[in-house]
Design a protein around this motif. Structure first.
Motif, PDB file in Angstrom:
ATOM      1  N   ARG A  47       0.937  -1.139  -0.081  1.00 41.30           N
ATOM      2  CA  ARG A  47       0.031  -0.053   0.020  1.00 41.30           C
ATOM      3  C   ARG A  47       0.905   1.209   0.206  1.00 41.30           C
ATOM      4  NH1 ARG A  47      -2.618  -1.011   4.193  1.00 41.30           N
ATOM      5  NH2 ARG A  47      -1.461   0.163   6.022  1.00 41.30           N
ATOM      6  N   LYS A  56      -4.571   5.530  -5.636  1.00 37.91           N
ATOM      7  CA  LYS A  56      -5.587   5.400  -4.514  1.00 37.91           C
ATOM      8  C   LYS A  56      -5.612   3.846  -4.422  1.00 37.91           C
ATOM      9  CE  LYS A  56     -10.163   6.565  -2.947  1.00 37.91           C
ATOM     10  NZ  LYS A  56     -11.467   7.443  -3.251  1.00 37.91           N
ATOM     11  N   THR A  58      -7.097   0.005  -2.961  1.00 39.30           N
ATOM     12  CA  THR A  58      -7.763  -0.879  -2.078  1.00 39.30           C
ATOM     13  C   THR A  58      -6.788  -2.120  -1.937  1.00 39.30           C
ATOM     14  OG1 THR A  58      -9.708  -2.012  -1.648  1.00 39.30           O
ATOM     15  CG2 THR A  58      -9.125  -2.075  -4.170  1.00 39.30           C
ATOM     16  N   LYS A  59      -6.685  -2.868  -0.704  1.00 37.83           N
ATOM     17  CA  LYS A  59      -5.928  -3.592  -0.564  1.00 37.83           C
ATOM     18  C   LYS A  59      -6.604  -4.910   0.125  1.00 37.83           C
ATOM     19  CE  LYS A  59      -4.227  -2.892   4.164  1.00 37.83           C
ATOM     20  NZ  LYS A  59      -5.346  -3.949   4.791  1.00 37.83           N
ATOM     21  N   VAL A  76      -7.491   2.284  -7.744  1.00 36.67           N
ATOM     22  CA  VAL A  76      -9.061   2.543  -7.712  1.00 36.67           C
ATOM     23  C   VAL A  76      -9.385   3.936  -8.180  1.00 36.67           C
ATOM     24  CG1 VAL A  76      -9.572   0.498  -6.521  1.00 36.67           C
ATOM     25  CG2 VAL A  76      -9.346   2.658  -5.269  1.00 36.67           C
TER      26      VAL A  76
END
Length: 132
Positions: A47, A56, A58-59, A76
């Motif tokens: 991240r 940006k 999402t993980k 994202v």
């Protein structure tokens, strides 16, 4: 670890998309993930690395899945109009390759940029100097 992962993440962006639409999935044995710091450290490093090129993210980080430890980061951000066609085309290529395998179609799968196996190998190579 994060600084060594930036080039890996950038390679997994569609060509000519100016860094948009990238993602990276790494599948490791649970023991290997623990040796590298665990399922908390690896997603945090990925991240942090993804933020450097402006993603940006999402993980996902899960230990003990059917296939071991799985870590995924995905950009994202909203894709600017001038890059949407390239990003959409890359996403469609990935989907076609996945469906080709899932449906057991004959012949070679459509080319795709960065399979999970390749991303995992590249991840291992990138973090090797960071390992104890």
């Amino acid at each position: 670890m994060a600084d060594t992962l930036v080039p890996l993440l950038c390679r997994n962006c569609p060509e000519r998309a100016d860094g948009y639409g990238g993602s990276c999935q790494v599948n490791l044995d649970d023991e290997e993930a623990l040796e590298l710091g665990g399922v908390e450290l690896i997603p945090a490093a990925m991240r942090k690395a993804a933020r450097q090129p402006g993603w940006k993210v999402t993980k996902i980080g899960r230990a003990g899945t059917r296939y071991g430890t799985m870590v995924v980061v995905q950009d994202v951000r909203d894709v600017p109009k001038e890059h949407q066609a390239v990003v959409n085309h890359a996403m469609n290529d990935r989907m076609r390759a996945a469906l080709h395998k899932a449906w057991g179609e004959q012949g070679p799968a459509p080319d795709q940029r960065g399979s999970v196996a390749l991303m995992t190998q590249e991840f291992r190579a990138a973090v090797a100097p960071c390992s104890p």
